[in-house]
Scaffold this motif. Structure first.
Motif, mmCIF file in Angstrom:
data_model
loop_
_atom_site.group_PDB
_atom_site.id
_atom_site.type_symbol
_atom_site.label_atom_id
_atom_site.label_comp_id
_atom_site.label_asym_id
_atom_site.label_seq_id
_atom_site.Cartn_x
_atom_site.Cartn_y
_atom_site.Cartn_z
ATOM 1 N N UNK A 1 3.983 18.642 -9.846
ATOM 2 C CA UNK A 1 4.093 18.217 -11.231
ATOM 3 C C UNK A 1 4.876 19.225 -12.050
ATOM 4 N N UNK B 1 -6.475 14.048 -2.262
ATOM 5 C CA UNK B 1 -7.177 15.012 -3.112
ATOM 6 C C UNK B 1 -6.689 16.444 -2.900
ATOM 7 N N UNK C 1 3.314 12.568 -5.826
ATOM 8 C CA UNK C 1 2.300 13.364 -6.508
ATOM 9 C C UNK C 1 0.993 12.599 -6.566
ATOM 10 N N UNK C 2 1.102 11.348 -6.953
ATOM 11 C CA UNK C 2 -0.094 10.504 -7.072
ATOM 12 C C UNK C 2 -0.837 10.437 -5.740
ATOM 13 N N UNK D 1 0.821 -1.207 0.000
ATOM 14 C CA UNK D 1 0.000 0.000 0.000
ATOM 15 C C UNK D 1 0.856 1.259 0.000
ATOM 16 N N UNK E 1 -2.494 13.734 -4.926
ATOM 17 C CA UNK E 1 -3.602 14.090 -5.806
ATOM 18 C C UNK E 1 -4.780 13.158 -5.613
ATOM 19 N N UNK E 2 -4.516 11.858 -5.584
ATOM 20 C CA UNK E 2 -5.631 10.917 -5.613
ATOM 21 C C UNK E 2 -5.856 10.217 -4.282
ATOM 22 N N UNK F 1 -5.132 18.523 -4.890
ATOM 23 C CA UNK F 1 -4.754 18.697 -6.288
ATOM 24 C C UNK F 1 -3.798 19.866 -6.497
ATOM 25 N N UNK G 1 -0.274 18.901 -5.495
ATOM 26 C CA UNK G 1 0.211 17.897 -6.442
ATOM 27 C C UNK G 1 0.535 18.535 -7.782
ATOM 28 N N UNK G 2 -0.298 19.468 -8.206
ATOM 29 C CA UNK G 2 -0.033 20.126 -9.486
ATOM 30 C C UNK G 2 1.263 20.914 -9.417
ATOM 31 N N UNK H 1 6.873 10.816 -8.397
ATOM 32 C CA UNK H 1 5.586 10.580 -9.049
ATOM 33 C C UNK H 1 4.608 9.927 -8.088
#
Lengths: 279, 222
Positions: B195, B186, B178-179, B163, B182-183, B188, B191-192, B175
């Motif tokens: 990125x 949440x 970031x993932x 996990x 973002x997910x 975003x 995370x952006x 990455x």
């Protein structure tokens, strides 16, 4: 002469070691997937103590029945996505590449440069905007959501463009004189001429789509709509993984790639060498 | 948290594979190549167990053989975790990179070697002055895509740790981070922002390679 022999022996040994490292995981996965009682094989981490009488097909049966065929809905998703992705990608990229190579039109150079410059942008940095886009289009948890964003990539276009540049334009003129339309020229004359390009791109795109992990993981959030790669990792968990299903599933997910590989190795290697540019 | 994977000694393996003296080279070629066909998940499943803490695992057997204590490779220290990550991704891409060198080596005309041999160049000199310049574009190309791939690494880190949680988050790549933001949370915006930074990093890597070797996109065009 003696030196040559020594060299041969040494290189064979080195290569054998590398090949051994490359292949043991597969052999291990295959044999372990046949063991029904996983606790006999390892406690913490792998151990290679497998006896003949432990082997059986029960893991595969379990995979088939578990959760009313959950695994096979993943398998089906992967197959559908791979086929859709490959078909769309090859069809549209070849059209764009061919068009850009064969026709003269205003702003052609600019368009080609624009297409090529997107090759530099890694998809990982795009995942957030793309996710929002897919959500706005209501494409989350659909095949289209996985397939569409990356179906037409600049790399594939570039590949077809380069290939189409080697084709002679005389064919087009001859066909035009015989009264052939532009679409028929592409479909009946140029596609057969570009067959090698199609073959390597189909293989490359199919393996990429089959093995892709990050994007399906983001788009697919329902149990039933996972692809194989995404689904398999759900068997891993911090509280003890389900190794029976994991190993059998891993074998099932590798076989569809390995068998065509042995059938046409050369095509595979050519395609993948080209594809490395994609990273 | 992030690191490029650079294993350029593959060049040597490429030389071996191209040499006509080497027996069974086609068989070896395809065997080495197979890992590149598998998904990271399958590789991860194996390597999680490969690097696990039991004393019978291959790595720990080797350690015991050398008289060192068994380790919990994935959780022990930062170095062992990174080694595990690097090894996993190297295993996957080794064959592919060898094939790149192979295609480069095949473009070097054999007459050059004959001429050098006649002039009395040693094996090392031949390698240094003929082979190396010959594969230079590919060397640069492979180094670039490996650094690029190292910065973009995601699946390895995701699968190797359950996990994707590691104590101290040391096995987390950019990455994955970031993932997760973002997910998972949440967040975003954050995370952006990351990125964008990642994008800038990758562009810098690209340009450094292009500029410092002064060959433009020669690696891609080949």
């Amino acid at each position: 002469m003696k030196r040559k022999l020594l060299f041969r022996a040494a290189s064979a040994v080195i290569l054998a070691c590398v090949a051994l490292v490359s292949l043991t995981p597969f052999v291990y996965l295959l044999t372990t997937s046949l063991v029904s009682d996983m606790s006999l094989v390892f406690k913490n981490g792998i151990a290679l103590e497998i006896q003949r009488d432990m082997l059986g097909l029960s893991n595969y049966l379990m995979l088939y029945t578990e959760n009313t065929g959950l695994f096979f809905s993943w398998f089906k998703n992967s197959v559908v996505i791979t086929i859709m992705f490959t078909a769309l990608s090859v069809l549209f990229s070849s059209m764009v590449g061919y068009g850009a190579a064969m026709y003269q039109f205003k702003g052609k150079k600019f368009i080609i440069v624009m297409i090529l410059s997107t090759m530099m942008i890694p998809i990982e940095t795009l995942m957030i905007p793309l996710y929002n886009e897919m959500r706005a289009f209501h494409l989350l948890n659909t095949y289209a959501g996985v397939v569409l964003p990356f179906a037409v990539s600049s790399f594939t276009i570039y590949f077809f463009l380069q290939y189409a540049q080697t084709l002679s334009k005389d064919f087009m003129d001859a066909a035009r004189i015989d009264g052939c339309g532009e679409i028929r020229i592409f479909a009946n004359i140029m596609i057969p001429l570009m067959k090698p390009a199609f073959a390597s791109m189909i293989i490359l795109q199919a393996t990429t789509a089959w093995n892709d992990f990050l994007w399906p993981l983001i788009v697919m959030s329902k149990n039933r709509s996972f692809t194989l790669t995404v689904g398999l990792q759900t068997y891993l968990s911090p509280y003890g993984s389900n190794y029976n299903l994991l190993f059998a599933g891993a074998v099932v997910s590798v076989v569809p790639v390995i068998i065509p590989f042995f059938a046409c190795q050369k095509l595979f290697m050519e395609g993948m060498i080209m594809g490395g540019i994609k990273g | 948290m992030c690191f490029g994977v650079k294993v350029n000694h593959r060049c040597a393996a490429g030389v071996l594979l191209n040499n006509k003296l080497t027996p069974l080279r086609n068989v070896f070629r395809s065997m080495i190549y197979i890992p590149a066909l598998t998904s990271i998940i399958v590789a991860g499943i194996y390597f999680r167990l490969f690097f696990a803490g039991g004393s019978d695992t291959p790595v720990n057997t080797l350690m015991g053989f050398l008289g060192l204590p068994a380790r919990e490779w994935l959780f022990d220290t930062k170095i062992t975790r990174i080694l595990a990550l690097v090894f996993t991704s190297t295993w996957r891409w080794l064959g592919m990179n060898i094939l790149y060198f192979l295609s480069a080596l095949q473009t070097i005309p054999p007459e050059l070697y004959d001429a050098a041999y006649v002039d009395g160049a040693s094996a090392w000199q031949r390698f240094r002055h003929i082979t190396l310049p010959g594969v230079k574009p590919i060397l640069i190309f492979v180094t670039t895509i490996l650094t690029y791939g190292g910065l973009r690494m995601f699946g390895e880190s995701y699968v190797l740790w359950p996990r994707s949680k590691t104590p101290g988050d040391i096995g987390v790549t950019i990455v994955l981070y970031i993932y997760r933001n973002a997910f998972g949370y949440f967040d975003m915006g954050y995370a952006s922002a990351m990125s964008v930074v990642l994008f800038v990093c990758l562009m810098v890597v690209n340009f450094i390679f292009i500029k410092s070797f002064g060959i433009g996109s020669g690696g891609e065009k080949r």
